[in-house]
Design a protein around this motif. Structure first.
Motif, mmCIF file in Angstrom:
data_model
loop_
_atom_site.group_PDB
_atom_site.id
_atom_site.type_symbol
_atom_site.label_atom_id
_atom_site.label_comp_id
_atom_site.label_asym_id
_atom_site.label_seq_id
_atom_site.Cartn_x
_atom_site.Cartn_y
_atom_site.Cartn_z
ATOM 1 N N THR A 1 2.714 1.508 -3.642
ATOM 2 C CA THR A 1 1.834 1.867 -4.747
ATOM 3 C C THR A 1 1.283 3.275 -4.582
ATOM 4 O O THR A 1 1.098 3.995 -5.573
ATOM 5 N N SER A 2 1.038 3.695 -3.329
ATOM 6 C CA SER A 2 0.547 5.051 -3.089
ATOM 7 C C SER A 2 1.596 6.089 -3.473
ATOM 8 O O SER A 2 1.309 7.065 -4.181
ATOM 9 N N SER B 1 2.230 6.116 -7.357
ATOM 10 C CA SER B 1 1.147 6.671 -8.177
ATOM 11 C C SER B 1 1.101 8.192 -8.146
ATOM 12 O O SER B 1 0.625 8.813 -9.087
ATOM 13 N N ARG B 2 1.626 8.785 -7.054
ATOM 14 C CA ARG B 2 1.573 10.253 -6.958
ATOM 15 C C ARG B 2 2.917 10.933 -7.159
ATOM 16 O O ARG B 2 2.954 12.159 -7.239
ATOM 17 N N LEU C 1 0.832 -1.213 0.000
ATOM 18 C CA LEU C 1 0.000 0.000 0.000
ATOM 19 C C LEU C 1 0.861 1.256 0.000
ATOM 20 O O LEU C 1 0.564 2.230 -0.703
ATOM 21 N N TRP C 2 1.911 1.250 0.788
ATOM 22 C CA TRP C 2 2.832 2.391 0.846
ATOM 23 C C TRP C 2 3.491 2.629 -0.499
ATOM 24 O O TRP C 2 3.497 3.742 -1.033
#
Length: 261
Positions: free
Chosen positions: A253-254, A257-258, A250-251
């Motif tokens: 990919t987050s 993505s930004r 989660l860390w």
């Protein structure tokens, strides 16, 4: 072409790219491998007699058996530092910016790093295990099923630490910072049950050493390979692996993505 087919194709391409990089520039992997190998030789041949006497009065071969499971997991921790450095290098040198402009499955960039790192971890564990066998490590009591379970635990642990290392690489401004940020992956095994039993540590420190990610995995590996008591450690090890994998995924990919880089 379906989305799944595209994801698999691009992930395979990124995996191949990362394995080629590792083959062309092996110095980083070899340098990271030297740490667990040197510690193995140091603690066996320099401190082996004293340490074996301190943990039960056995001989050096008993301490080799005690030491090796922890060193195998420490090998995974040190190998994944290279992943953090590799990810940070990709982010800062512009190659990821190029990938963003291409018609590729974007998560495949991370998947390639993760799968490549897990494969490198497995190869590193095999190499350190071969050194351990050469100096006297034996697992005569382990069955084929227990060996498979041990390998599965090592692969699961490698996946968990790799996702954490990917996240560290993504948030680091350069390769040097990524290497420094990932140092806990080597430091934590030093304060686990790798070298001495938890009950030989100061009382106030024992809960920290017992319940951090490495100790349950080490004790589970010892139980599978050496026939010692596993107890609650197997569930703790699996829970840590699942939690770290989820957190790292989660860390990563987050951030990926930004990240505008």
């Amino acid at each position: 072409m379906s989305a799944l087919t595209l994801a698999v194709r691009d992930s395979h391409t990124m995996l191949r790219r990362n394995l080629l990089h590792a083959r062309r520039y092996p110095s980083l992997t070899l340098n990271l491998l030297l740490t667990p190998v040197m510690l193995l030789l140091l603690f066996v041949y320099i401190f082996g007699d004293a340490m074996s006497a301190g943990i039960g009065g056995g001989d050096r071969s008993d301490y080799i058996a005690y030491l090796v499971p922890g060193l195998l997991l420490m090998t995974i921790g040190s190998t994944t530092i290279g992943t953090a450095v590799s990810v940070s290098t990709d982010m800062t040198e512009g190659i990821v910016a190029r990938f963003r402009t291409m018609a590729i499955h974007r998560p495949s960039v991370l998947v390639g790093h993760v799968v490549g790192s897990v494969l490198q971890c497995v190869m590193s564990v095999i190499l350190v295990g071969a050194v351990a066998l050469a100096i006297g490590f034996r697992t005569t009591e382990a069955t084929a099923l227990e060996w498979l379970a041990a390998l599965g635990l090592l692969a699961l642990f490698a996946t968990a630490l790799t996702w954490i290392a990917v996240g560290m690489g993504l948030v680091s401004p350069n390769a040097e910072a990524a290497s420094n940020n990932a140092m806990p992956l080597i430091f934590l095994p030093l304060i686990s049950s790798t070298f001495v039993p938890v009950d030989a540590m100061p009382g106030w420190f024992q809960p920290i050493a017992e319940y951090q990610p490495f100790t349950p995995a080490i004790e589970t590996l010892r139980g599978l390979l050496l026939g010692t008591e596993i107890g609650h450690n197997a569930w703790l090890a699996i829970a840590w692996c699942v939690a770290l994998t989820t957190l790292g995924y989660l860390w990563s990919t987050s951030v990926f993505s930004r990240d505008p880089r």
